[in-house]
Design a protein around this motif. Structure first.
Motif, PDB file in Angstrom:
ATOM      1  N   PHE A  56       3.949   7.406   3.161  1.00 16.12           N
ATOM      2  CA  PHE A  56       4.126   5.788   3.375  1.00 16.12           C
ATOM      3  C   PHE A  56       3.914   4.907   2.573  1.00 16.12           C
ATOM      4  O   PHE A  56       2.890   4.715   2.979  1.00 16.12           O
ATOM      5  CB  PHE A  56       3.107   5.899   4.979  1.00 16.12           C
ATOM      6  CG  PHE A  56       3.287   6.476   5.962  1.00 16.12           C
ATOM      7  CD1 PHE A  56       2.500   7.449   6.381  1.00 16.12           C
ATOM      8  CD2 PHE A  56       4.984   6.700   6.940  1.00 16.12           C
ATOM      9  CE1 PHE A  56       3.168   8.529   7.217  1.00 16.12           C
ATOM     10  CE2 PHE A  56       5.205   7.089   7.606  1.00 16.12           C
ATOM     11  CZ  PHE A  56       4.506   8.410   7.856  1.00 16.12           C
ATOM     12  N   GLN A  63      -0.621  10.969   4.492  1.00 21.50           N
ATOM     13  CA  GLN A  63      -0.826  12.044   5.514  1.00 21.50           C
ATOM     14  C   GLN A  63      -0.391  13.107   5.070  1.00 21.50           C
ATOM     15  O   GLN A  63       0.892  13.877   5.808  1.00 21.50           O
ATOM     16  CB  GLN A  63       0.258  11.012   6.809  1.00 21.50           C
ATOM     17  CG  GLN A  63      -0.470  11.565   8.472  1.00 21.50           C
ATOM     18  CD  GLN A  63       0.316  11.055   9.238  1.00 21.50           C
ATOM     19  OE1 GLN A  63       1.481  11.341   9.399  1.00 21.50           O
ATOM     20  NE2 GLN A  63      -0.156  11.265  10.166  1.00 21.50           N
ATOM     21  N   TYR A 114       0.057   5.319   1.674  1.00 23.09           N
ATOM     22  CA  TYR A 114      -1.351   6.069   2.671  1.00 23.09           C
ATOM     23  C   TYR A 114      -0.406   7.392   2.314  1.00 23.09           C
ATOM     24  O   TYR A 114       1.163   7.440   2.251  1.00 23.09           O
ATOM     25  CB  TYR A 114      -0.550   5.741   4.240  1.00 23.09           C
ATOM     26  CG  TYR A 114      -1.662   4.063   3.870  1.00 23.09           C
ATOM     27  CD1 TYR A 114      -1.491   2.758   3.792  1.00 23.09           C
ATOM     28  CD2 TYR A 114      -3.276   4.934   4.279  1.00 23.09           C
ATOM     29  CE1 TYR A 114      -1.999   1.902   4.138  1.00 23.09           C
ATOM     30  CE2 TYR A 114      -3.715   3.745   4.577  1.00 23.09           C
ATOM     31  CZ  TYR A 114      -3.536   2.282   4.377  1.00 23.09           C
ATOM     32  OH  TYR A 114      -3.424   1.222   4.602  1.00 23.09           O
ATOM     33  N   GLY A 171      10.806   9.077  12.173  1.00 24.68           N
ATOM     34  CA  GLY A 171      11.772   7.824  11.564  1.00 24.68           C
ATOM     35  C   GLY A 171      11.183   6.720  11.607  1.00 24.68           C
ATOM     36  O   GLY A 171      12.073   5.708  11.528  1.00 24.68           O
ATOM     37  N   HIS A 172       9.851   6.437  11.761  1.00 24.89           N
ATOM     38  CA  HIS A 172      10.277   5.223  11.916  1.00 24.89           C
ATOM     39  C   HIS A 172       8.191   4.607  11.585  1.00 24.89           C
ATOM     40  O   HIS A 172       7.855   4.092  11.510  1.00 24.89           O
ATOM     41  CB  HIS A 172       8.762   4.596  13.634  1.00 24.89           C
ATOM     42  CG  HIS A 172      10.801   4.704  14.122  1.00 24.89           C
ATOM     43  ND1 HIS A 172      11.687   3.331  14.284  1.00 24.89           N
ATOM     44  CD2 HIS A 172      11.407   5.211  14.657  1.00 24.89           C
ATOM     45  CE1 HIS A 172      12.775   3.506  15.473  1.00 24.89           C
ATOM     46  NE2 HIS A 172      12.592   4.600  15.920  1.00 24.89           N
ATOM     47  N   GLY A 173       7.670   5.789  10.935  1.00 22.76           N
ATOM     48  CA  GLY A 173       6.333   5.612  10.697  1.00 22.76           C
ATOM     49  C   GLY A 173       5.471   4.734  12.058  1.00 22.76           C
ATOM     50  O   GLY A 173       5.766   5.519  13.125  1.00 22.76           O
ATOM     51  N   LEU A 174       4.618   4.523  10.584  1.00 20.72           N
ATOM     52  CA  LEU A 174       3.458   3.866  12.006  1.00 20.72           C
ATOM     53  C   LEU A 174       3.706   2.349  12.309  1.00 20.72           C
ATOM     54  O   LEU A 174       4.163   1.699  11.574  1.00 20.72           O
ATOM     55  CB  LEU A 174       2.017   3.750  11.642  1.00 20.72           C
ATOM     56  CG  LEU A 174       1.098   4.942  11.990  1.00 20.72           C
ATOM     57  CD1 LEU A 174       1.967   5.688  10.866  1.00 20.72           C
ATOM     58  CD2 LEU A 174      -0.519   4.846  11.644  1.00 20.72           C
ATOM     59  N   PHE A 220       4.786  -0.210   8.199  1.00 20.72           N
ATOM     60  CA  PHE A 220       5.142   0.839   7.182  1.00 20.72           C
ATOM     61  C   PHE A 220       6.151   1.095   6.955  1.00 20.72           C
ATOM     62  O   PHE A 220       7.805   0.950   8.007  1.00 20.72           O
ATOM     63  CB  PHE A 220       4.309   1.397   7.907  1.00 20.72           C
ATOM     64  CG  PHE A 220       2.665   1.624   8.193  1.00 20.72           C
ATOM     65  CD1 PHE A 220       2.366   1.208   8.696  1.00 20.72           C
ATOM     66  CD2 PHE A 220       2.114   2.366   7.150  1.00 20.72           C
ATOM     67  CE1 PHE A 220       0.161   1.090   9.319  1.00 20.72           C
ATOM     68  CE2 PHE A 220       0.977   2.662   7.403  1.00 20.72           C
ATOM     69  CZ  PHE A 220      -0.090   1.865   8.309  1.00 20.72           C
ATOM     70  N   GLY A 221       6.990   1.174   6.001  1.00 17.73           N
ATOM     71  CA  GLY A 221       8.270   2.589   6.030  1.00 17.73           C
ATOM     72  C   GLY A 221       8.025   3.885   6.723  1.00 17.73           C
ATOM     73  O   GLY A 221       6.719   3.849   7.132  1.00 17.73           O
ATOM     74  N   ALA A 222       9.166   4.373   6.959  1.00 21.64           N
ATOM     75  CA  ALA A 222       9.130   5.731   8.029  1.00 21.64           C
ATOM     76  C   ALA A 222       8.885   6.920   7.050  1.00 21.64           C
ATOM     77  O   ALA A 222       8.491   7.750   7.825  1.00 21.64           O
ATOM     78  CB  ALA A 222      11.024   5.818   7.825  1.00 21.64           C
ATOM     79  N   PHE A 238       0.785  -1.204   0.086  1.00 16.32           N
ATOM     80  CA  PHE A 238      -0.272   0.124   0.060  1.00 16.32           C
ATOM     81  C   PHE A 238       0.693   1.369   0.365  1.00 16.32           C
ATOM     82  O   PHE A 238       2.018   1.068   0.472  1.00 16.32           O
ATOM     83  CB  PHE A 238      -0.779  -0.168   1.382  1.00 16.32           C
ATOM     84  CG  PHE A 238      -1.581  -1.260   1.686  1.00 16.32           C
ATOM     85  CD1 PHE A 238      -1.197  -1.833   2.452  1.00 16.32           C
ATOM     86  CD2 PHE A 238      -3.339  -1.223   1.370  1.00 16.32           C
ATOM     87  CE1 PHE A 238      -2.335  -3.297   2.334  1.00 16.32           C
ATOM     88  CE2 PHE A 238      -3.949  -2.992   1.249  1.00 16.32           C
ATOM     89  CZ  PHE A 238      -3.105  -2.942   1.773  1.00 16.32           C
TER      90      PHE A 238
END
Lengths: 112, 114
Positions: A91, A39, A37, B40-43, A102-104, A35
């Motif tokens: 993301f 934000q 996303y 720096g970490h996303g969710l 998720f990625g950062a 996916f």
């Protein structure tokens, strides 16, 4: 464990131009989904596009399309005709075994 | 918009105090999730629930507990808050937990632990 890497912390694009956001992932799942996303500053998470791993055809949603390279474990997002409203954090995410990873994130700035 | 609310929306608390965040849905979806978002970490997934009284751990579950006594409510509890738990917390819901069903996210709760 699944991992998702977004190597571009920040990107910029001129309004009406095209930009590509990169994402790579690692997975032990044979069946999974990917996916993108969005934000915006409101913090609301908005699904942009979804790709099923077993489908070879790249997903498209209006101005948004993906380049899914399964063997390379790459999943990039292309935004065409960029608009000011596209400015946001994006993301990349992998879903396998009911868990979304998720990625950062990549901050996209759109210049007028 | 999916009917998901989170309460409170903002909270400031002190180290060592218990904190409970609430997620409420009106969609009757089976799956509910708690994530935290940090720079720096996303969710990152904390815990999730696949039915009433059915929960499982996520990636960063240490220091958190959850409960789901009704379909519509999913509670996240920090038994003794620490400064490392300062974050934005998101609740999400999905109908089946599978990829064809979108995860819908709540508006988030900003928690600050002093």
């Amino acid at each position: 464990a699944q991992t998702v890497t977004q190597s571009q912390p920040e990107m910029s694009v001129q309004e009406a131009e095209t930009v590509t956001l990169s994402c790579t992932y690692d997975t032990s799942e044979s069946d999974y989904y990917l996916f993108w996303y969005k934000q915006p500053p409101s913090r609301q998470m908005i699904l942009v596009i979804r790709q099923e791993a077993y489908k070879q055809q790249n997903a498209t949603e209006n101005r948004f399309s993906v380049n899914f390279q399964k063997a390379a474990k790459s999943f990039s997002l292309k935004i065409s005709d960029s608009q000011l409203g596209d400015a946001a954090m994006y993301f990349c995410a992998h879903l396998g075994g009911n868990k979304l990873v998720f990625g950062a994130g990549t901050i996209l700035r759109v210049k007028s | 918009d999916a009917g998901i609310t989170q309460s409170p929306r903002h909270k400031v608390t002190e180290t060592g105090t218990p904190v409970t965040l609430r997620c409420h849905q009106t969609e009757n979806h089976r799956y509910m999730y708690w994530y935290r978002q940090d720079p720096g970490h996303g969710l990152r997934l904390i815990h999730y629930s696949y039915g009433v009284k059915d929960t499982d751990k996520g990636e960063v579950s240490d220091g958190y507990s959850v409960s789901r006594s009704k379909t519509e409510d999913f509670l996240l509890t920090l038994e003794s808050a620490t400064s490392s738990q300062t974050s934005v917390y998101f609740c999400a819901i999905s109908e089946s937990g599978q990829g064809l069903d979108e995860q819908f996210f709540g508006p988030g709760t900003r928690l600050t632990v002093l």
